[in-house]
Design an enzyme around this catalytic site. Sequence first.
Site, short mmCIF file in Angstrom:
data_model
loop_
_atom_site.label_atom_id
_atom_site.label_comp_id
_atom_site.label_asym_id
_atom_site.label_seq_id
_atom_site.Cartn_x
_atom_site.Cartn_y
_atom_site.Cartn_z
N GLY A 46 0.83 -1.19 0.00
CA GLY A 46 0.00 0.00 0.00
C GLY A 46 0.87 1.24 0.00
O GLY A 46 2.04 1.20 0.41
N GLN A 51 2.93 9.93 1.38
CA GLN A 51 4.23 9.24 1.29
C GLN A 51 5.00 9.64 0.02
O GLN A 51 6.19 9.38 -0.08
CB GLN A 51 4.06 7.72 1.32
CG GLN A 51 3.62 7.20 2.69
CD GLN A 51 3.50 5.70 2.68
OE1 GLN A 51 2.50 5.15 2.26
NE2 GLN A 51 4.54 5.01 3.14
N CYS A 88 6.70 -0.16 7.30
CA CYS A 88 6.23 1.01 6.55
C CYS A 88 7.32 1.42 5.57
O CYS A 88 8.49 1.50 5.95
CB CYS A 88 5.93 2.16 7.51
SG CYS A 88 5.46 3.68 6.69
N LEU A 89 6.94 1.71 4.34
CA LEU A 89 7.92 2.13 3.33
C LEU A 89 8.61 3.44 3.73
O LEU A 89 9.70 3.73 3.27
CB LEU A 89 7.25 2.29 1.97
CG LEU A 89 6.72 0.99 1.35
CD1 LEU A 89 5.91 1.28 0.10
CD2 LEU A 89 7.86 0.03 1.03
N HIS A 130 -3.46 1.36 8.36
CA HIS A 130 -2.11 1.94 8.24
C HIS A 130 -2.12 3.11 7.24
O HIS A 130 -1.57 4.18 7.51
CB HIS A 130 -1.14 0.85 7.80
CG HIS A 130 0.28 1.30 7.64
ND1 HIS A 130 1.28 0.96 8.52
CD2 HIS A 130 0.87 2.08 6.71
CE1 HIS A 130 2.41 1.52 8.13
NE2 HIS A 130 2.19 2.21 7.02
N GLU A 131 -2.76 2.90 6.09
CA GLU A 131 -2.78 3.96 5.06
C GLU A 131 -3.60 5.15 5.54
O GLU A 131 -3.24 6.30 5.30
CB GLU A 131 -3.33 3.42 3.74
CG GLU A 131 -2.56 2.24 3.14
CD GLU A 131 -1.05 2.42 3.10
OE1 GLU A 131 -0.57 3.57 3.00
OE2 GLU A 131 -0.33 1.42 3.18
N HIS A 134 -1.65 7.42 7.62
CA HIS A 134 -0.79 8.32 6.85
C HIS A 134 -1.54 9.60 6.46
O HIS A 134 -0.96 10.68 6.41
CB HIS A 134 -0.28 7.64 5.57
CG HIS A 134 0.93 6.79 5.77
ND1 HIS A 134 2.11 7.27 6.29
CD2 HIS A 134 1.16 5.48 5.52
CE1 HIS A 134 3.01 6.29 6.34
NE2 HIS A 134 2.46 5.19 5.89
ZN ZN Z 1 3.38 3.37 5.79
#
Ligand code: ZN
Length: 178
Positions: A46, A51, A88-89, A130-131, A134
């Site tokens: 995702g 991000q 998380c990226l 999670h998204e 963000h």
């Molecule tokens: Zn993340």
Amino acid sequence: MTTREIRIIGDPVLRKPATEVTELTGALARLADEMVVTMYEAPGLGLAAPQVGVQKRFFVYDLGEGPGAIVNPVIEESDGEWLFEEGCLSVPGLSWEILRPKTIHIVGVDLDGNDVSIEADELESRLFQHELDHLDGVLLVDHLDEDQARDARKALRDLTLFGAVPSRPAPEGGFRLL
Ligand code: ZN
């Protein structure tokens, strides 16, 4: 297709609440396409607009059934508890076991303006929560307990000291990058 640079923890753009999408434009659809390519390349399951530095309330995802996007998502209900190792990226190379609701009901629209209403469980539910975090400027480090937070501060300090973002191996089992 162009990919976008994924912003890393410490970048203030990750800490600002994103604003509602008011118009589904071609530019937004193109951005979503670029985000999907960026997500596949990372690789992650995702990716939320903040991000890649865009303060808009939408995210893209793919849990193996093709890419999807949810615009202006809202969690209407949540239930249960589920402990899962989450990465998380934007927090590269680190992951923690985090407790969150197990099931959620999420609503929003897709990129064509069609209503989205999904009853999500376990990994899909985790991904959406999670998204959505963000979009509110919240990162997974905000969900840590005291011991985890202490380790996180050290790890993040090391990350800053070395100045570089470690290369990320593709996740195997265990944690997923969201
Ligand atoms: Zn993340």
